[in-house]
Scaffold this motif. Structure first.
Motif, PDB file in Angstrom:
ATOM      1  N   HIS A  31      -6.544   7.794   0.276  1.00 24.11           N
ATOM      2  CA  HIS A  31      -6.527   6.506  -0.426  1.00 24.11           C
ATOM      3  C   HIS A  31      -7.640   6.394  -1.465  1.00 24.11           C
ATOM      4  O   HIS A  31      -7.594   5.519  -2.319  1.00 24.11           O
ATOM      5  CB  HIS A  31      -6.590   5.339   0.569  1.00 24.11           C
ATOM      6  N   LEU A  32      -8.619   7.289  -1.457  1.00 24.48           N
ATOM      7  CA  LEU A  32      -9.668   7.268  -2.473  1.00 24.48           C
ATOM      8  C   LEU A  32      -9.135   7.607  -3.863  1.00 24.48           C
ATOM      9  O   LEU A  32      -9.733   7.245  -4.872  1.00 24.48           O
ATOM     10  CB  LEU A  32     -10.774   8.267  -2.130  1.00 24.48           C
ATOM     11  N   TYR A  33      -8.015   8.311  -3.919  1.00 21.20           N
ATOM     12  CA  TYR A  33      -7.482   8.795  -5.184  1.00 21.20           C
ATOM     13  C   TYR A  33      -6.343   7.934  -5.731  1.00 21.20           C
ATOM     14  O   TYR A  33      -5.778   8.241  -6.767  1.00 21.20           O
ATOM     15  CB  TYR A  33      -7.010  10.237  -5.021  1.00 21.20           C
ATOM     16  N   ILE A  34      -5.985   6.860  -5.001  1.00 21.74           N
ATOM     17  CA  ILE A  34      -4.914   5.974  -5.443  1.00 21.74           C
ATOM     18  C   ILE A  34      -5.516   4.586  -5.618  1.00 21.74           C
ATOM     19  O   ILE A  34      -5.970   3.983  -4.650  1.00 21.74           O
ATOM     20  CB  ILE A  34      -3.763   5.929  -4.414  1.00 21.74           C
ATOM     21  N   GLY A  35      -5.554   4.081  -6.855  1.00 20.47           N
ATOM     22  CA  GLY A  35      -6.140   2.766  -7.112  1.00 20.47           C
ATOM     23  C   GLY A  35      -5.345   1.664  -6.438  1.00 20.47           C
ATOM     24  O   GLY A  35      -5.705   1.168  -5.382  1.00 20.47           O
ATOM     25  N   PHE A  36      -4.243   1.280  -7.042  1.00 19.27           N
ATOM     26  CA  PHE A  36      -3.328   0.321  -6.451  1.00 19.27           C
ATOM     27  C   PHE A  36      -2.124   1.090  -5.947  1.00 19.27           C
ATOM     28  O   PHE A  36      -1.749   2.106  -6.521  1.00 19.27           O
ATOM     29  CB  PHE A  36      -2.886  -0.728  -7.479  1.00 19.27           C
ATOM     30  N   GLN A  37      -1.530   0.595  -4.887  1.00 22.88           N
ATOM     31  CA  GLN A  37      -0.367   1.288  -4.344  1.00 22.88           C
ATOM     32  C   GLN A  37       0.798   1.150  -5.314  1.00 22.88           C
ATOM     33  O   GLN A  37       1.278   0.053  -5.567  1.00 22.88           O
ATOM     34  CB  GLN A  37      -0.001   0.691  -2.990  1.00 22.88           C
ATOM     35  N   PRO A  38       1.245   2.258  -5.888  1.00 22.93           N
ATOM     36  CA  PRO A  38       2.348   2.190  -6.844  1.00 22.93           C
ATOM     37  C   PRO A  38       3.660   1.823  -6.148  1.00 22.93           C
ATOM     38  O   PRO A  38       3.838   2.100  -4.973  1.00 22.93           O
ATOM     39  CB  PRO A  38       2.417   3.600  -7.425  1.00 22.93           C
ATOM     40  N   PRO A  39       4.573   1.204  -6.866  1.00 27.93           N
ATOM     41  CA  PRO A  39       5.865   0.869  -6.257  1.00 27.93           C
ATOM     42  C   PRO A  39       6.692   2.125  -6.007  1.00 27.93           C
ATOM     43  O   PRO A  39       6.506   3.160  -6.641  1.00 27.93           O
ATOM     44  CB  PRO A  39       6.529  -0.020  -7.308  1.00 27.93           C
ATOM     45  N   ASN A  40       7.584   2.017  -5.055  1.00 27.85           N
ATOM     46  CA  ASN A  40       8.557   3.077  -4.727  1.00 27.85           C
ATOM     47  C   ASN A  40       7.909   4.381  -4.271  1.00 27.85           C
ATOM     48  O   ASN A  40       8.377   5.469  -4.621  1.00 27.85           O
ATOM     49  CB  ASN A  40       9.495   3.348  -5.910  1.00 27.85           C
ATOM     50  N   LEU A  41       6.840   4.285  -3.473  1.00 21.70           N
ATOM     51  CA  LEU A  41       6.255   5.503  -2.909  1.00 21.70           C
ATOM     52  C   LEU A  41       7.218   6.113  -1.899  1.00 21.70           C
ATOM     53  O   LEU A  41       7.934   5.394  -1.190  1.00 21.70           O
ATOM     54  CB  LEU A  41       4.940   5.186  -2.182  1.00 21.70           C
ATOM     55  N   GLU A  42       7.221   7.428  -1.826  1.00 20.90           N
ATOM     56  CA  GLU A  42       8.081   8.113  -0.868  1.00 20.90           C
ATOM     57  C   GLU A  42       7.637   7.762   0.549  1.00 20.90           C
ATOM     58  O   GLU A  42       6.445   7.732   0.843  1.00 20.90           O
ATOM     59  CB  GLU A  42       7.992   9.620  -1.098  1.00 20.90           C
ATOM     60  N   GLN A  43       8.601   7.503   1.437  1.00 24.56           N
ATOM     61  CA  GLN A  43       8.294   7.082   2.795  1.00 24.56           C
ATOM     62  C   GLN A  43       8.801   8.087   3.821  1.00 24.56           C
ATOM     63  O   GLN A  43       9.768   8.803   3.583  1.00 24.56           O
ATOM     64  CB  GLN A  43       8.940   5.727   3.089  1.00 24.56           C
TER      65      GLN A  43
END
Length: 76
Positions: A31-43
């Motif tokens: 999570h250090l490398y992702i600012g805001f959680q982008p939409p449509n992330l793979e689940q």
């Protein structure tokens, strides 16, 4: 591309009585490398998410014990 595992070379004193560890490693969470959680992330599927501890594959960070690392070498 980023890696969760980082390496560094600590100072080794000439007066240290113990055998030095020349390269040390540590793990950083994804999570250090992702600012805001982008939409449509793979689940993950629901059962895989329970095993992984997270719903999103981008936030999955497996843990390998030091004993497992010594047996099988470095994994990423």
């Amino acid at each position: 591309m980023f890696t969760n595992t980082k390496f560094y070379h600590p100072y080794i004193s000439p007066f240290d009585p113990c055998k030095p560890i020349k390269t040390k490693r540590y793990s950083t969470p994804p999570h250090l490398y992702i600012g805001f959680q982008p939409p449509n992330l793979e689940q993950f599927s629901p059962m895989e998410a329970l095993r992984a501890g997270t719903l999103w594959k981008a936030f999955y960070d497996p843990y390998y014990s030091p004993y497992e690392m010594a047996k099988g070498g470095f994994r990423e």
